[in-house]
Design a protein around this motif. Structure first.
Motif, PDB file in Angstrom:
ATOM      1  N   VAL A 110       0.818  -1.291  -0.084  1.00 24.70           N
ATOM      2  CA  VAL A 110       0.049   0.242   0.002  1.00 24.70           C
ATOM      3  C   VAL A 110       0.626   1.481  -0.292  1.00 24.70           C
ATOM      4  CG1 VAL A 110      -0.398  -0.008   2.454  1.00 24.70           C
ATOM      5  CG2 VAL A 110      -2.328   1.277   1.408  1.00 24.70           C
ATOM      6  N   GLU A 111       0.011   1.945  -0.559  1.00 29.74           N
ATOM      7  CA  GLU A 111       0.907   3.736  -1.108  1.00 29.74           C
ATOM      8  C   GLU A 111       1.226   3.791   0.642  1.00 29.74           C
ATOM      9  OE1 GLU A 111       3.384   6.556  -1.738  1.00 29.74           O
ATOM     10  OE2 GLU A 111       2.904   4.989  -3.668  1.00 29.74           O
ATOM     11  N   GLN A 112       2.291   4.239   1.648  1.00 31.13           N
ATOM     12  CA  GLN A 112       2.384   3.991   3.138  1.00 31.13           C
ATOM     13  C   GLN A 112       1.480   5.338   3.117  1.00 31.13           C
ATOM     14  OE1 GLN A 112       5.752   3.072   5.194  1.00 31.13           O
ATOM     15  NE2 GLN A 112       5.919   4.250   6.516  1.00 31.13           N
ATOM     16  N   LYS A 153      -0.725 -11.516   8.147  1.00 29.54           N
ATOM     17  CA  LYS A 153      -1.014  -9.946   9.733  1.00 29.54           C
ATOM     18  C   LYS A 153      -0.379  -9.099   9.283  1.00 29.54           C
ATOM     19  CE  LYS A 153      -2.349 -14.027  11.771  1.00 29.54           C
ATOM     20  NZ  LYS A 153      -3.711 -13.998  12.017  1.00 29.54           N
ATOM     21  N   THR A 154       0.955  -9.061   8.481  1.00 32.73           N
ATOM     22  CA  THR A 154       1.186  -7.501   8.005  1.00 32.73           C
ATOM     23  C   THR A 154       1.377  -6.700   6.189  1.00 32.73           C
ATOM     24  OG1 THR A 154       3.327  -8.964   7.956  1.00 32.73           O
ATOM     25  CG2 THR A 154       3.000  -8.261   9.535  1.00 32.73           C
ATOM     26  N   VAL A 155       1.060  -5.739   6.550  1.00 35.69           N
ATOM     27  CA  VAL A 155       1.178  -5.367   5.383  1.00 35.69           C
ATOM     28  C   VAL A 155       2.059  -4.089   5.251  1.00 35.69           C
ATOM     29  CG1 VAL A 155      -0.115  -3.836   4.123  1.00 35.69           C
ATOM     30  CG2 VAL A 155      -1.491  -4.719   5.383  1.00 35.69           C
ATOM     31  N   GLN A 156       3.180  -4.956   3.629  1.00 37.49           N
ATOM     32  CA  GLN A 156       4.036  -3.720   3.396  1.00 37.49           C
ATOM     33  C   GLN A 156       3.560  -2.215   2.666  1.00 37.49           C
ATOM     34  OE1 GLN A 156       7.497  -4.576   3.547  1.00 37.49           O
ATOM     35  NE2 GLN A 156       7.683  -2.646   3.080  1.00 37.49           N
ATOM     36  N   GLY A 157       3.619  -1.754   3.570  1.00 41.26           N
ATOM     37  CA  GLY A 157       4.010  -0.187   3.050  1.00 41.26           C
ATOM     38  C   GLY A 157       4.932   0.016   2.268  1.00 41.26           C
ATOM     39  N   PHE A 158       4.823   1.190   0.884  1.00 40.87           N
ATOM     40  CA  PHE A 158       5.870   1.721  -0.217  1.00 40.87           C
ATOM     41  C   PHE A 158       5.654   2.920  -0.209  1.00 40.87           C
ATOM     42  CE2 PHE A 158       5.539  -2.860  -0.925  1.00 40.87           C
ATOM     43  CZ  PHE A 158       6.620  -2.870  -1.901  1.00 40.87           C
TER      44      PHE A 158
END
Length: 181
Positions: free
Chosen positions: A17-19, A45-50
Motif C-alpha cells: 500500500v502507498e504508505q 498478519k502484516t501489510v507492506q508499506g511503500f
C-alpha cells in the motif's frame, strides 16, 4: 459531523500500500477521535508499506477481510498505490466488503489508484469521482464522471463517496474524511 467515536475500516492488500495514503488518513481519523481498524485482504498478519516503489514500513493488520463485517464500521477508507487496489479488485471478499459499505449508504473514501476497487464493486456508476489520471478511462467506462480535482465529495449515491488524486491531495482528502464521516 466528525469522526469522533466512529470506527473506520481501512482496507488494504498485503501486497503493498502507498504508505502515506494509509498513514495520513489514519492519523487524521485518530486525531478526530475515531478508531481506525486495519483490515487486510488476505490472511496475512502484516501489510507492506511503500514510498512509491521503495519499501517502507510494515503495519500489523487487525483482521482479515474474511472476518470483517461492514455493519461493524461507520465508514471505509481505501488507500492507494498501484499494487493495493490491483490486488483488492481481484479479491471477491474485498470487493464484497466494499460493496456492502456502498449498499448500506456508509461513507467510502478512495485515493489515487484505489477507485479501481470501486469500479469492481460497481460503486461509481452515476457518480462524480477523481483519481490518479491513468484511471480516468476505467472510471468513465464504469459509468463515472471523472474530474481532475484534488478532492471530490459526491453525494448522489446512497452514501458519500470521497475521492482524491494523489499524495499531494492528502490534506484536502483528510479534511473531507472528517466532514463526511
Amino acid at each position: 459531523m466528525s469522526v469522533n467515536g466512529k470506527k473506520i475500516a481501512f482496507l488494504v492488500a498485503d501486497e503493498g500500500v502507498e504508505q502515506v495514503e494509509l498513514t495520513d488518513p489514519w492519523e487524521a481519523v485518530k486525531k478526530d477521535g475515531g478508531q481506525p481498524v486495519l483490515i487486510v485482504g488476505s490472511d496475512s498478519k502484516t501489510v507492506q508499506g511503500f514510498n512509491h516503489l521503495d519499501k517502507g514500513d510494515t503495519f500489523d493488520a487487525d483482521l482479515p477481510v474474511s472476518q470483517a463485517d461492514a455493519a461493524d464500521y461507520d465508514g471505509l477508507v481505501l488507500p492507494g498505490g498501484v499494487a493495493n487496489p490491483d490486488a483488492l479488485r481481484t479479491n471477491r471478499e474485498a470487493v464484497a466488503f466494499v460493496k456492502s459499505f456502498v449498499d448500506a449508504g456508509k461513507p467510502v473514501a478512495a485515493i489515487c489508484h484505489a477507485p479501481w476497487t470501486l469500479v469492481e464493486a460497481d460503486a461509481v456508476r452515476g457518480r462524480t469521482v477523481t483519481s490518479w489520471p491513468s484511471l480516468q478511462t476505467d472510471l468513465r467506462n464504469a459509468g463515472a464522471e471523472w474530474v481532475d480535482q484534488e478532492v471530490v465529495v459526491d453525494l448522489k449515491g446512497p452514501g458519500p463517496l470521497i475521492t482524491s488524486r494523489n499524495p499531494d491531495d492528502l490534506p484536502a482528502f483528510s479534511k473531507a474524511l472528517g466532514s463526511a464521516f
